[in-house]
Scaffold this active site. Structure first.
Site, PDB file in Angstrom:
ATOM      1  N   PRO A   2      49.357 -18.039  55.936  1.00 18.17           N
ATOM      2  CA  PRO A   2      49.954 -18.271  56.872  1.00 18.17           C
ATOM      3  C   PRO A   2      50.198 -17.206  57.944  1.00 18.17           C
ATOM      4  CG  PRO A   2      51.129 -18.841  54.746  1.00 18.17           C
ATOM      5  CD  PRO A   2      50.039 -17.943  54.504  1.00 18.17           C
ATOM      6  N   GLU A   3      50.272 -17.370  59.162  1.00 14.11           N
ATOM      7  CA  GLU A   3      50.142 -16.458  60.309  1.00 14.11           C
ATOM      8  C   GLU A   3      51.416 -16.501  61.203  1.00 14.11           C
ATOM      9  OE1 GLU A   3      46.339 -16.368  62.297  1.00 14.11           O
ATOM     10  OE2 GLU A   3      45.130 -15.680  60.182  1.00 14.11           O
ATOM     11  N   HIS A  89      55.022 -22.917  40.028  1.00 18.97           N
ATOM     12  CA  HIS A  89      54.754 -22.189  41.312  1.00 18.97           C
ATOM     13  C   HIS A  89      55.886 -21.946  42.092  1.00 18.97           C
ATOM     14  CE1 HIS A  89      50.664 -21.830  39.740  1.00 18.97           C
ATOM     15  NE2 HIS A  89      50.346 -22.867  40.028  1.00 18.97           N
ATOM     16  N   ARG A 107      50.013 -18.003  44.590  1.00 10.87           N
ATOM     17  CA  ARG A 107      49.325 -16.756  43.995  1.00 10.87           C
ATOM     18  C   ARG A 107      50.329 -15.409  44.115  1.00 10.87           C
ATOM     19  NH1 ARG A 107      44.226 -16.014  47.899  1.00 10.87           N
ATOM     20  NH2 ARG A 107      43.766 -14.428  46.550  1.00 10.87           N
ATOM     21  N   ARG A 151      43.039   3.272  71.467  1.00  9.57           N
ATOM     22  CA  ARG A 151      42.498   2.909  70.350  1.00  9.57           C
ATOM     23  C   ARG A 151      40.802   2.602  70.350  1.00  9.57           C
ATOM     24  NH1 ARG A 151      46.236   0.573  66.775  1.00  9.57           N
ATOM     25  NH2 ARG A 151      48.137   2.030  67.403  1.00  9.57           N
TER      26      ARG A 151
END
Length: 271
Positions: A2-3, A89, A107, A151
């Site tokens: 998920p972002e 889970h 996970r 950068r």
């Protein structure tokens, strides 16, 4: 994973419904990424004030303290008046007077951390190095370009680092670079001011569109209401290796950057 759009979609899907609720109980399953930081029973009786977001963290503000929630790589939240018994889970559950908030995380890379305030050392460690929020007014093109000039790494990697602008994850970095016509391997310090401005606008546009489409469901993401996202169906390059570019017809290519797949059009995106 998920972002930012998925986390923001999750926040919007339950924030209003849980606001004002009184905590009845907090229960934990198997250990998550970090310890909770308090006795679960000590949160009973607290009231939920609001739910905010910082980067990929959800901040559940209580009348005393704050809960930081991170979905990790496979986590998702559910919020409903009642839920069936916890499964193997389901590793966090907040029972409130308005309903049950549950974290499902196969996970177990997610986290739930309690802190007495946002000034607590644990909060500062997690949030202190995050860059500007891309969907807020503080993200401006001039400052963005100025930071990029410092950068020397590839622009895609700089976006993923999250210390200049937070939350532009793998999917949305590929899409924003395509929209702005920038090759993902171009060194960040070589972007001109006009190209940086185009990338700035593309980041905002891509993330706004992703939120509007409910985020991306590549495997098992869903909002706290159980709704899947549809941005992946609208993607211009992400996940489209070998397929024709939607703009010029050139086959989309993929390469590895920092152990992540990057998708780009070799004709539309120039160094």
């Amino acid at each position: 994973m998920p972002e930012l759009p998925e986390v923001e979609v999750t926040r919007r899907s339950f924030a209003d419904r849980i606001a004002g609720a009184q905590v009845r109980a907090l229960s934990l399953g198997k250990p998550l990424r970090w310890p909770l930081g308090c006795e679960p029973s000590s949160l009973a009786g607290r009231q939920v004030r609001s739910v905010a977001r910082r980067g990929k963290y959800l901040l559940v503000h209580l009348d005393e303290g704050v809960l930081l929630l991170h979905l990790g790589m496979s986590g998702s939240l559910q919020f409903a008046p009642s839920l069936p018994p916890r499964g193997v889970h389901d590793h966090f559950e907040l029972s409130t007077s308005h309903g049950v908030l549950r974290l499902h995380d196969p996970r177990r890379f997610g986290a739930v951390v309690y802190a007495p305030s946002l000034e607590d050392a644990r909060v500062l460690k997690l949030l202190g190095g995050l860059g500007v929020e891309p969907l807020e007014i503080g993200f401006d093109a001039v400052s963005f370009h100025r930071a990029l000039k410092l950068r020397r790494s590839a622009i895609k990697q700089v976006l993923l680092a999250g210390d200049i602008v937070v939350g532009v994850g793998n999917i949305y970095a590929s899409e924003a670079l395509f929209m702005s016509g920038i090759h993902p391997a171009l060194r960040a310090d070589r972007l001109s001011k006009p190209r940086a401005a185009r990338l700035h606008a593309a980041i905002v546009s891509v993330l706004q569109r992703a939120v509007a489409l409910g985020g991306s469901t590549l495997r098992d993401f869903s909002s706290a209401e159980g709704q899947s996202g549809y941005f992946q169906l609208d993607a211009m390059v992400y996940g489209r290796e070998g397929r024709p570019c939607r703009v010029c017809g050139t086959p989309v290519k993929a390469m590895r950057q920092g152990q992540r797949s990057t998708f780009f059009c070799p004709a539309c995106q120039k160094k």
